[in-house]
Design an enzyme around this catalytic site. Structure first.
Site, PDB file in Angstrom:
ATOM      1  N   TYR A   1       0.873  -1.185   0.000  1.00  0.00           N
ATOM      2  CA  TYR A   1       0.000   0.000   0.000  1.00  0.00           C
ATOM      3  C   TYR A   1       0.902   1.225   0.000  1.00  0.00           C
ATOM      4  CZ  TYR A   1      -3.819  -3.057   1.599  1.00  0.00           C
ATOM      5  OH  TYR A   1      -4.757  -4.057   1.705  1.00  0.00           O
TER       6      TYR A   1
ATOM      7  N   ASP B   1      -7.191  -0.325  -4.400  1.00  0.00           N
ATOM      8  CA  ASP B   1      -8.624  -0.163  -4.102  1.00  0.00           C
ATOM      9  C   ASP B   1      -8.883   0.170  -2.636  1.00  0.00           C
ATOM     10  OD1 ASP B   1      -7.904  -2.583  -3.026  1.00  0.00           O
ATOM     11  OD2 ASP B   1      -9.412  -3.780  -4.088  1.00  0.00           O
TER      12      ASP B   1
ATOM     13  N   HIS C   1     -11.187  -6.981  -3.697  1.00  0.00           N
ATOM     14  CA  HIS C   1     -10.769  -7.062  -2.286  1.00  0.00           C
ATOM     15  C   HIS C   1     -11.654  -8.032  -1.503  1.00  0.00           C
ATOM     16  CE1 HIS C   1      -7.703  -4.593  -0.073  1.00  0.00           C
ATOM     17  NE2 HIS C   1      -8.211  -5.248   0.947  1.00  0.00           N
TER      18      HIS C   1
ATOM     19  N   GLY D   1     -10.805 -13.989  -5.655  1.00  0.00           N
ATOM     20  CA  GLY D   1     -12.177 -13.790  -5.189  1.00  0.00           C
ATOM     21  C   GLY D   1     -13.125 -14.896  -5.623  1.00  0.00           C
TER      22      GLY D   1
END
Length: 348
Positions: free
Chosen positions: A130, A158, A243, A275
């Site tokens: 990040y 995101d 996410h 996901g």
């Protein structure tokens, strides 16, 4: 209890993990529509299997960014593995190495990059990043990761702000006092409110590029417009990701978004997806729709909760066996034979 499929590990984790830990791992944003849709969307895709194709010898190996892995399933970056197992990310790294696949270590791991690296020195490891408000923090992390032999950077894009996960709010979620965000010790005052920086923009890709020779993969792309921009900004890969449904609710399931991204990219960079993968047949569907590899998040944590490194290896082995079987039954003897002709979207 015989562990036959991934939902067996999910049931075990739900039963035995402390409620706050289970709720944290299971949480989706708001109504959890996207979290659940990630799984349901796979069920709407049907196979078009081909018969009388010699599948007596199977080869399920593939390459990602030039590195060979034993089958096209890696471990997605998730935080706080010590909530699932005392050895945390060290066990995750060892399991990935034992199964000869890729592990993406999270900035928000409860083991330091140095510990993860030492646990599986010759494993294929990428590092998820990040970008914090204080740019010295990601800069130092990138330099540490590169020096330790991590082979790619995965930039999560995101998380300008953290999605609203209701159970975490109700539980007042926080890490137990004996656990630390090892990679951020000493830097934590800069990132208490949100892991990200709301001012991050495409220009920061150039900044990141200037810090490292490592390939850069962008995680969190869901549209053709952003896929085009990613290619234009010179990244080497895209992970189609929402996410795990934990950020903006009511975005598309990743397997649905994958088609749009693959079309936009036109083979110029590698495209991966995470996901909702719960079976080997889901992996086959993702590859048929253009993914080079899939990454699992929650199922890896369930494996850890079951038996640490051994449990995670069990999860990966089940996926590997199911994937090989699905491929064979669909008439594919190797990865290159998988393509869009293999699937159709159900009219349901």
């Amino acid at each position: 209890m015989a562990m036959v499929c991934l939902s067996d590990f999910e049931a075990y984790a739900k039963k035995y993990l402390p409620k706050m830990a289970w709720d944290y791992f299971a949480a989706g944003a708001d109504d959890c529509i996207t979290r659940d849709e990630n799984i349901l969307a796979y069920k709407r895709i049907r196979f078009r299997p081909r018969m009388l194709r010699d599948v007596s010898v199977m080869d399920i190996r593939t390459k990602i960014l030039g590195s060979e892995i034993s089958f096209p399933v890696g471990i997605a970056p998730t935080g706080f593995h010590q909530l699932a197992w005392p050895d945390g990310e060290k066990s995750t790294a060892r399991a990935a190495r034992a199964m000869n696949t890729c592990y993406i270590a999270s900035t928000y791991s409860t083991s330091a990059l140095e510990e993860i690296s030492a646990a599986a020195p010759d494993g294929l490891r990428w590092f998820q990043l990040y970008i914090h408000r204080n740019r010295a923090v990601p800069q130092q992390l990138v330099q540490r990761a590169e020096a330790l032999g991590f082979q790619a950077l995965v930039l999560s894009v995101d998380l300008a702000y953290t999605g609203k996960r209701r159970d975490d709010v109700r539980n007042g979620f926080r890490l137990p006092p004996h656990m630390k965000l090892k990679n951020l010790e000493g830097a934590f005052e800069v990132c208490k409110t949100s892991p990200g920086d709301p001012s991050v923009s495409w220009n920061d890709i150039y900044w990141l590029r200037s810090l490292t020779r490592l390939p850069i993969i962008i995680k969190g792309i869901l549209t053709r417009e952003d896929a085009e921009l990613a290619v234009r900004h010179g990244v080497q890969g895209i992970i189609v990701s929402n996410h795990g449904g934990r950020q903006l609710d009511e975005v598309p399931a990743t397997i649905d978004a994958l088609v749009e991204v693959v079309e936009a990219v036109r083979g110029r960079v590698e495209v991966y997806v995470d996901g909702g993968i719960r079976k080997g047949s889901d992996v086959l569907k993702a590859l048929a729709l253009g993914a080079k590899c899939v990454f699992i998040g929650r199922p890896a944590l369930w494996g850890l909760a079951y038996k640490g490194e051994e449990g995670l290896q069990d999860v990966l082995r089940i996926l590997q066996d199911e994937f090989r079987l699905s491929m064979a039954l669909a008439g594919c003897a190797n990865i290159s034979e998988i393509g869009p002709h293999l699937v159709q979207f159900s009219k349901l």
